[in-house]
Design a protein around this motif. Structure first.
Motif, PDB file in Angstrom:
ATOM      1  N   ILE A   1      28.007  44.841  38.805  1.00 59.24           N
ATOM      2  CA  ILE A   1      29.299  44.258  39.155  1.00 59.24           C
ATOM      3  C   ILE A   1      30.382  45.317  38.939  1.00 59.24           C
ATOM      4  O   ILE A   1      30.509  45.856  37.841  1.00 59.24           O
ATOM      5  CB  ILE A   1      29.611  43.038  38.260  1.00 59.24           C
ATOM      6  N   PRO A   2      31.172  45.607  39.980  1.00 56.91           N
ATOM      7  CA  PRO A   2      32.240  46.592  39.799  1.00 56.91           C
ATOM      8  C   PRO A   2      33.282  46.106  38.786  1.00 56.91           C
ATOM      9  O   PRO A   2      33.567  44.918  38.706  1.00 56.91           O
ATOM     10  CB  PRO A   2      32.848  46.731  41.195  1.00 56.91           C
ATOM     11  N   GLU A   3      33.816  47.055  38.054  1.00 59.34           N
ATOM     12  CA  GLU A   3      34.715  46.725  36.951  1.00 59.34           C
ATOM     13  C   GLU A   3      35.881  45.844  37.373  1.00 59.34           C
ATOM     14  O   GLU A   3      36.239  44.891  36.675  1.00 59.34           O
ATOM     15  CB  GLU A   3      35.249  48.022  36.313  1.00 59.34           C
ATOM     16  N   ASN A   4      36.469  46.147  38.521  1.00 56.67           N
ATOM     17  CA  ASN A   4      37.654  45.374  38.925  1.00 56.67           C
ATOM     18  C   ASN A   4      37.327  43.892  39.132  1.00 56.67           C
ATOM     19  O   ASN A   4      38.147  43.022  38.830  1.00 56.67           O
ATOM     20  CB  ASN A   4      38.284  45.995  40.177  1.00 56.67           C
ATOM     21  N   LEU A   5      36.128  43.603  39.617  1.00 57.19           N
ATOM     22  CA  LEU A   5      35.756  42.191  39.792  1.00 57.19           C
ATOM     23  C   LEU A   5      35.510  41.527  38.451  1.00 57.19           C
ATOM     24  O   LEU A   5      35.944  40.406  38.203  1.00 57.19           O
ATOM     25  CB  LEU A   5      34.505  42.063  40.664  1.00 57.19           C
ATOM     26  N   LEU A   6      34.824  42.246  37.586  1.00 56.35           N
ATOM     27  CA  LEU A   6      34.511  41.663  36.277  1.00 56.35           C
ATOM     28  C   LEU A   6      35.797  41.310  35.522  1.00 56.35           C
ATOM     29  O   LEU A   6      35.833  40.368  34.742  1.00 56.35           O
ATOM     30  CB  LEU A   6      33.680  42.655  35.451  1.00 56.35           C
ATOM     31  N   ARG A   7      36.857  42.063  35.789  1.00 55.12           N
ATOM     32  CA  ARG A   7      38.103  41.864  35.050  1.00 55.12           C
ATOM     33  C   ARG A   7      39.063  40.868  35.698  1.00 55.12           C
ATOM     34  O   ARG A   7      40.154  40.641  35.195  1.00 55.12           O
ATOM     35  CB  ARG A   7      38.829  43.205  34.867  1.00 55.12           C
ATOM     36  N   LYS A   8      38.664  40.280  36.801  1.00 50.37           N
ATOM     37  CA  LYS A   8      39.618  39.448  37.545  1.00 50.37           C
ATOM     38  C   LYS A   8      40.108  38.232  36.797  1.00 50.37           C
ATOM     39  O   LYS A   8      41.267  37.848  36.902  1.00 50.37           O
ATOM     40  CB  LYS A   8      39.008  39.006  38.884  1.00 50.37           C
ATOM     41  N   GLU A   9      39.213  37.572  36.062  1.00 49.57           N
ATOM     42  CA  GLU A   9      39.626  36.370  35.342  1.00 49.57           C
ATOM     43  C   GLU A   9      39.788  36.803  33.886  1.00 49.57           C
ATOM     44  O   GLU A   9      38.830  37.199  33.241  1.00 49.57           O
ATOM     45  CB  GLU A   9      38.586  35.261  35.506  1.00 49.57           C
TER      46      GLU A   9
ATOM     47  N   THR B   1      31.464  36.588  38.387  1.00 52.31           N
ATOM     48  CA  THR B   1      32.357  37.546  39.040  1.00 52.31           C
ATOM     49  C   THR B   1      31.674  38.322  40.159  1.00 52.31           C
ATOM     50  O   THR B   1      32.340  38.999  40.940  1.00 52.31           O
ATOM     51  CB  THR B   1      32.927  38.536  38.006  1.00 52.31           C
ATOM     52  N   ALA B   2      30.337  38.224  40.211  1.00 57.08           N
ATOM     53  CA  ALA B   2      29.620  38.821  41.345  1.00 57.08           C
ATOM     54  C   ALA B   2      29.594  37.836  42.506  1.00 57.08           C
ATOM     55  O   ALA B   2      29.742  38.214  43.674  1.00 57.08           O
ATOM     56  CB  ALA B   2      28.194  39.179  40.933  1.00 57.08           C
ATOM     57  N   ILE B   3      29.413  36.592  42.177  1.00 57.21           N
ATOM     58  CA  ILE B   3      29.191  35.577  43.210  1.00 57.21           C
ATOM     59  C   ILE B   3      30.497  35.120  43.867  1.00 57.21           C
ATOM     60  O   ILE B   3      30.572  34.964  45.086  1.00 57.21           O
ATOM     61  CB  ILE B   3      28.451  34.365  42.582  1.00 57.21           C
ATOM     62  N   TYR B   4      31.546  34.932  43.064  1.00 59.22           N
ATOM     63  CA  TYR B   4      32.723  34.233  43.583  1.00 59.22           C
ATOM     64  C   TYR B   4      33.488  34.966  44.678  1.00 59.22           C
ATOM     65  O   TYR B   4      33.930  34.321  45.641  1.00 59.22           O
ATOM     66  CB  TYR B   4      33.633  33.804  42.422  1.00 59.22           C
ATOM     67  N   PRO B   5      33.631  36.297  44.601  1.00 56.18           N
ATOM     68  CA  PRO B   5      34.347  36.941  45.714  1.00 56.18           C
ATOM     69  C   PRO B   5      33.602  36.804  47.038  1.00 56.18           C
ATOM     70  O   PRO B   5      34.216  36.781  48.102  1.00 56.18           O
ATOM     71  CB  PRO B   5      34.424  38.410  45.284  1.00 56.18           C
ATOM     72  N   ILE B   6      32.287  36.704  46.972  1.00 54.51           N
ATOM     73  CA  ILE B   6      31.499  36.575  48.199  1.00 54.51           C
ATOM     74  C   ILE B   6      31.548  35.144  48.718  1.00 54.51           C
ATOM     75  O   ILE B   6      31.707  34.896  49.916  1.00 54.51           O
ATOM     76  CB  ILE B   6      30.043  37.024  47.953  1.00 54.51           C
ATOM     77  N   VAL B   7      31.456  34.207  47.791  1.00 56.12           N
ATOM     78  CA  VAL B   7      31.549  32.807  48.212  1.00 56.12           C
ATOM     79  C   VAL B   7      32.927  32.545  48.832  1.00 56.12           C
ATOM     80  O   VAL B   7      33.073  31.720  49.736  1.00 56.12           O
ATOM     81  CB  VAL B   7      31.261  31.860  47.026  1.00 56.12           C
ATOM     82  N   ALA B   8      33.935  33.272  48.379  1.00 50.26           N
ATOM     83  CA  ALA B   8      35.269  33.149  48.973  1.00 50.26           C
ATOM     84  C   ALA B   8      35.225  33.464  50.474  1.00 50.26           C
ATOM     85  O   ALA B   8      36.005  32.921  51.254  1.00 50.26           O
ATOM     86  CB  ALA B   8      36.251  34.083  48.261  1.00 50.26           C
ATOM     87  N   LEU B   9      34.306  34.326  50.860  1.00 55.77           N
ATOM     88  CA  LEU B   9      34.164  34.654  52.286  1.00 55.77           C
ATOM     89  C   LEU B   9      33.389  33.568  53.037  1.00 55.77           C
ATOM     90  O   LEU B   9      33.540  33.399  54.238  1.00 55.77           O
ATOM     91  CB  LEU B   9      33.429  35.994  52.461  1.00 55.77           C
ATOM     92  N   TRP B  10      32.535  32.872  52.306  1.00 55.98           N
ATOM     93  CA  TRP B  10      31.681  31.859  52.941  1.00 55.98           C
ATOM     94  C   TRP B  10      32.437  30.553  53.205  1.00 55.98           C
ATOM     95  O   TRP B  10      32.179  29.847  54.159  1.00 55.98           O
ATOM     96  CB  TRP B  10      30.464  31.536  52.048  1.00 55.98           C
TER      97      TRP B  10
END
Length: 465
Positions: free
Chosen positions: A65-73, A107-116
């Motif tokens: 998981i890229p750092e920026n995603l892990l830190r989003k919440e 944090t890996a799943i949610y940005p992708i589900v946002a696209l779905w």
RNA sequence: GGGGCCGUAGGGUAGCCUGGUGAUCCUGCCGGCUUGGGGUGCCGGUGACCCAGGUUCAAAUCCUGGCGGCCCCA
């Protein structure tokens, strides 16, 4: 030994029953052995079946998981920061963006589900995956209980159009785990974790706890209502019927290797594992009793019954000739095989087989013609017996307490507590026990054991793993 | 978060304090004979001092660090 030195018993069984090889030279990482892995896989397939029956679909997301995603919440990362393993190099090159080994996959799943997810028609969405996750545990690691690589992390993630629907999903998740643990005959209590102990980023957390033979509790499943805490930073939006937009409401819930630990710890006895027919690698082991003069007929008979039973059950026939029957008996009992069938000259003469059940250690003679019918009933019996024994021991370790001075450390104490953080923290400090949370299925009028305020809330406190 | 104990064949151990013998015993594993309805017995064999550094004529043993395991308290 199981009762007076549980740790030692547990470690010994893990090794002797060939569940794990614990000798891997990195702290908190272990090797699944073939036998243990089969048990694990049988358990996983049970939860998969239940999830699928409840409309969940399996997915598989990446480990990094890229750092920026892990830190989003922000709450989420605060909760996990100290436990994250980082990948900082590719070969010799420093990476521009550090990559985390997932400690959990939101944090890996949610940005992708946002696209779905585009519209209310895409909801609810219910997905799950079974993966490994990594946590740099600083506390004492233990096989299957506290790991740095959790090898069996079943996480479900759901997405909904309203808070009500998310609340309903929490209830469904509770039902799912009840079915699952009932199937495994593992007793549980359901506690709403105190605020300071909820999943980082969740509105609240509901946990299943079981009780180990040493009186300590083990968290075996958690369910989190995330509300919109993640959908806002990850911008998971959907279009409503009226054309307006909202962020989705989410839940997530998971189980881990600890389920396997529970199965071992709760049903096992002084002679080793005791497995349920549903999860045992072999349900039946056949041990031919070979003498020189009757060897041929005994083997023929045994093979015949082996072939016959293999049509319906997972059967193993132990043909080793360099082991005596007695040593085979001990061996398969250690391994927890639910039924053993002994076939020797005496049985053949009487047209019976000798069936031994692992859970009660009874030996029974069964007519050759009625073996299948007998086994079906016996499997049910074994399940019922193990389940009721486990629940009985579980309930014996729960006590209702009305005064601070009466709190016992070797069991689960049920007390009235107002629910304020200050009272809970005080209690933890004073007793050295942990507040597991509020019993979701139990209320009783009384006064807070700390501040004396009137309340009907029942909390559970105990020493926990 | 704080404190303590430990690391010797695949597993369990003795030896370490007080440095020096061929590193003990049980179990497992391999071979042979024997036995076979609850760990059959005998004979032969196999296999170990966690890693790195230091002290010393000499280190399993003493010292430092690392890695790993276990326990207790909060």
């Amino acid at each position: 030994m199981k009762d007076n030195n549980f740790s030692e018993w547990y470690n010994e069984i893990i090794e002797k029953a060939e569940i794990l090889d614990v000798r891997y030279p990195v702290k908190g990482l272990y090797i699944w052995l073939p036998y243990g892995l089969r048990i694990r896989n049988n358990i996983i397939s049970i939860i998969k079946q239940i999830l699928e029956a409840h409309g969940h679909e399996e997915v598989l997301f990446p480990l990094l998981i890229p750092e920026n995603l892990l830190r989003k919440e922000s709450e989420h990362i605060k909760g996990f920061e100290e436990q994250v393993y980082w990948v900082t190099k590719g070969g010799d090159k420093e990476l521009n963006v550090k990559l985390a080994l997932r400690p959990t996959s939101e944090t890996a799943i949610y940005p992708i589900v946002a696209l779905w997810i585009k519209s209310h028609k895409d909801l609810p969405l219910k997905i799950y995956q079974v993966v490994n996750v990594f946590r740099y545990e600083t506390k004492h690691t233990r096989p299957l209980i506290r790991l740095r690589e959790i090898t069996t992390f079943k996480e479900a993630h759901t997405f909904h159009k309203s808070m009500e629907e998310a609340e309903e999903q929490v209830k469904e998740a509770i039902e799912i785990y009840k079915k699952f643990f009932d199937k495994l005959a593992i007793p549980y209590m359901i506690n709403r974790r105190p605020d300071w102990d909820k999943f980082p980023g969740a509105l609240y957390t509901i946990a299943f706890d079981t009780i180990f033979p040493d009186g300590r509790t083990l968290q075996i499943a958690t369910i989190h209502n995330l509300g919109q805490n993640f959908s806002k930073p990850f911008d998971i939006k959907f279009e409503k019927i009226d054309g307006s937009f909202d962020h989705v409401y989410q839940t997530c819930y998971g189980i881990s290797d600890r389920v396997v630990a529970s199965v071992i710890a709760i049903h096992g006895d002084k002679d080793g594992l005791v497995l349920l027919p549903d999860i045992s690698p072999y349900q039946i082991v056949i041990v031919p009793i070979i003498y020189k003069d009757s060897k041929k007929i005994v083997l023929e008979n045994s093979m015949e019954i082996y072939k016959r039973l293999s049509k319906k059950y997972r059967v193993y026939i132990d043909l080793r000739e360099d082991e005596t029957p007695g040593s085979k008996f001990y061996y398969w009992e250690m391994k927890g095989i639910p039924l053993r069938i002994e076939i020797g000259p005496k049985d053949i003469k009487e047209n019976v087989v000798t069936i031994f059940r692992r859970d009660t250690k009874e030996r029974l003679k069964v007519e050759n013609d009625s073996i299948e019918k007998f086994i079906n009933d016996l499997f049910n019996d074994i399940y019922n017996n193990l389940r009721s024994k486990a629940w009985k021991r579980f309930e014996e370790k729960i006590v209702r307490i009305y005064s601070l001075n009466d709190i016992k450390s070797g069991c689960v104490n049920e007390i009235n507590l107002c629910g304020k953080d200050s009272c809970g923290k005080y209690l933890e400090d004073k007793t050295g026990l942990r507040v597991l949370g509020e019993a979701i299925d139990k209320k009783e009028h009384g006064s807070c054991i700390v501040c004396k305020e009137l309340t009907d809330k029942i909390y559970r406190i105990a020493k926990s793993y």
